[in-house]
Each structure stands twice: as C-alpha cells, then as structure tokens.
Write a protein that holds these residues in place. Structure first.
Motif, short mmCIF file in Angstrom:
data_model
loop_
_atom_site.label_atom_id
_atom_site.label_comp_id
_atom_site.label_asym_id
_atom_site.label_seq_id
_atom_site.Cartn_x
_atom_site.Cartn_y
_atom_site.Cartn_z
N SER A 17 2.33 4.61 6.08
CA SER A 17 2.54 4.65 4.63
C SER A 17 3.42 5.84 4.25
CB SER A 17 1.20 4.71 3.89
OG SER A 17 0.49 5.90 4.20
N THR A 23 1.27 8.05 -5.59
CA THR A 23 0.28 9.13 -5.58
C THR A 23 0.97 10.45 -5.34
OG1 THR A 23 -1.50 7.69 -4.79
CG2 THR A 23 -1.76 10.05 -4.42
N PHE A 47 0.83 -1.20 0.00
CA PHE A 47 0.00 0.00 0.00
C PHE A 47 0.87 1.26 0.00
CE2 PHE A 47 -2.07 3.18 2.88
CZ PHE A 47 -3.01 3.64 1.98
N SER A 48 1.94 1.24 0.78
CA SER A 48 2.80 2.41 0.90
C SER A 48 3.58 2.68 -0.37
CB SER A 48 3.78 2.22 2.07
OG SER A 48 3.10 1.97 3.27
N GLY A 57 0.68 2.67 -3.58
CA GLY A 57 -0.38 3.66 -3.42
C GLY A 57 0.11 5.02 -2.98
N MET A 58 0.57 5.10 -1.74
CA MET A 58 0.95 6.40 -1.18
C MET A 58 2.12 7.04 -1.93
SD MET A 58 0.60 8.81 1.03
CE MET A 58 -0.36 8.28 2.45
N TYR A 77 -4.64 3.27 -4.12
CA TYR A 77 -4.64 3.75 -2.75
C TYR A 77 -6.04 3.68 -2.14
CZ TYR A 77 -4.19 7.28 1.00
OH TYR A 77 -4.23 7.95 2.20
#
Length: 311
Positions: A195, A89, A81-82, A85-86, A175
């Motif tokens: 994250s 982004t 996720f980190s 996504g993060m 994300y």
C-alpha cells in the motif's frame, strides 16, 4: 514467554508506537515551516522508502511478496485500499498539518473510530448503543470547538485544515474497515508494504520525490530520516506486535498517547500556541474515542483474550 511479560511488552510497544506517530507529525510540521518542502513531496518520498524497505525485507526473509498480484480480486482490493485508505490517510494528515499544526491535525484524524461507529450503524441498520451515541456527540462537540473556539459564526481553523483533517479521518476509517478480507489471506506487513508503494507511485504523478526545492540543513535531513524510519516503519511494526500480545482493545487505548505526544512536542518544541478551547476540544475527542475502546462486544473481548494467551 510468560503472559505478564507479554502484556508488559505489548503495552510498551503500543505506547512507543503511538508516541513516535505523534512526534512524526510535529517533525513534519518542522519540515513545512523551516525547509519549504511540501506535503506532497514528503508523502511521495516517505511512502516510497518505507514501501521499498518493507517489501525488500519480506522478500529476502520470507519470499512471495508478488503473490497478491496473481489474483484479480486481490489486485483490485489492494489498489483500492492503497489509493483510498493509505494514500489519503497519509496525505490528508500532512496537508492538515501544513494548514494548522501537528497537534490539531492528529486530533482531527483521531476522530476516525467515531466515523466507523456511524458507518457500521448505517450499514447494519442498527441504532448505536447509548455509549456510542454519547461518544459521537462528544466527538462532534470537540471538533466544533477546535474549528470555531466556541464561536459558531467564525472558523478558527482554516477551511483547508478542517477539510484535510477530516479527509484523513475518513481515509483512516476506510483503512481500518476495508482490508478485512485481505487480512485473512496475507501478512499485515505485506499489505502495508504494497500500500505504501502503490500510494507512492500515485503521488509521484503529483510531486516526484526527485523534484524538490528546499532549504536543507542537518536538522531538516534528520527530521526526514526520522519520519521514514521512526515515524513510519518502526511504529507500524511495534504496534502490530503490540496488538499480537495484548489484543486490539488495549492497543487502541494505548494509541491515545499519539495526540498527547503530538500536542506536547508541538507546544514545547515548535512553540505552537494553543488556546483553552483547543485543549477542551482535544479532551472531548480523546475521551470519546476512549469510551469506544472500553466498550466492546463479547466477540471482541473473546478475541482479545485469545490474543493474550497466544504464545
């Protein structure tokens, strides 16, 4: 707290958060244009400070911030996720700003909900609704107008700007969708804090925060402080509280203030020259996303109703 007061407060929180996010993009553009810092440095530094502040605050007030690392599945999910996504982004957004401007980068990232519609349709092997199809077509039309100004033979945006803007949108869609399981176990602020920290560690291998070559002055320092405090940490917390008070549907509607704020600040403060086709493209994309916000399944409406009634 009375329901009317909660709805008003939640609406104000979401609008302020969206405006702060939009302004932070223009602030980043100022840094790139006038101080010489890079998107890599801004992201590594921004995520480091925000992650440290949020995790320290949570540890002091509630404790248990390291609990997520005790379970193998959770460790895997928070890392994915980190990094996907993060990090992308954040970096995709600021890289797009470097190659074009904050207003255009914000609107390109704002196509993320359309990508979620396409992903869910493919995943569930179910055709989108008519409204969703119209929204997807409108979003594509807006993106094409931004990229070409109506001349399909030529790109008005640089390939780098278009690439990183769409990368940030894909990352934002990821994300939004990926952490569903983690959100059932952990506080959202904890996930954001970790994250940010993990993303910062990864970005430090690309550009450490202690290595920079910039022409700092008071305005540049103020812009960086604004990005960390008022462009990241404050809007995240405001928006999360807004969602708690008014639910996800209304929150997503008020989030449309972000591209509006970014455009106004970019034009008025940074003197960004936008053409008529840019504004038309912006309108196509924003209206497409708003259409999706207005049309929700019954389950979402029930969830929103419950959120509004929660004390």
């Amino acid at each position: 707290m009375r329901i009317k007061n909660k709805v008003l407060m939640g609406s104000v929180f979401c609008i302020i958060a969206a405006c702060l996010w939009g302004i932070s993009g223009a602030t980043g553009q100022y840094l790139f244009n006038f101080t010489g810092v890079t998107p890599e440095w801004v992201v590594s530094t921004r995520t480091l400070f925000v992650g440290m502040i949020m995790l320290t605050f949570l540890q002091l007030t509630r404790g248990g911030v390291f609990e997520i690392w005790t379970y193998k599945e959770d460790r895997k999910d928070i890392i994915i996720f980190s990094l996907v996504g993060m990090l992308f982004t954040q970096y995709g957004y600021f890289a797009a700003i470097k190659y074009c401007n904050a207003a255009t980068a914000t609107v390109l990232q704002y196509t993320a909900p359309i990508m979620i519609v396409v992903y869910l349709a493919l995943k569930n092997r179910k055709l989108p609704t008519l409204v969703e199809i119209i929204a997807v077509i409108g979003c594509l039309a807006g993106t094409i107008l931004l990229a070409t100004h109506g001349d399909l033979k030529n790109l008005s945006l640089s390939p780098q700007a278009l690439f990183w803007g769409l990368v940030s949108a894909v990352a934002l869609a990821f994300y939004t969708v990926y952490p569903a399981r983690l959100l059932t176990k952990y506080d959202t602020k904890l996930l954001i804090g970790w994250s940010m920290m993990i993303g910062s560690v990864a970005m430090h291998f690309v550009h450490p925060s202690w290595e920079y070559a910039a022409n700092w002055d008071l305005a540049g320092i103020a812009c960086m402080v604004f990005i960390v405090i008022f462009g990241t940490m404050t809007p995240y917390l405001l928006f999360l509280n807004g969602v708690k008070y008014i639910g996800p549907t209304k929150s997503s509607l008020y989030a449309s203030a972000e591209p509006l704020a970014s455009t106004i600040v970019s034009v008025v403060w940074l003197k960004v020259g936008l053409e008529l086709m840019d504004y038309i493209g912006f309108i196509f994309i924003v209206v497409a996303v708003l259409m999706l916000s207005f049309v929700k399944p019954k389950e979402a409406k029930k969830a929103e109703s419950s959120a509004e009634k929660t004390p």
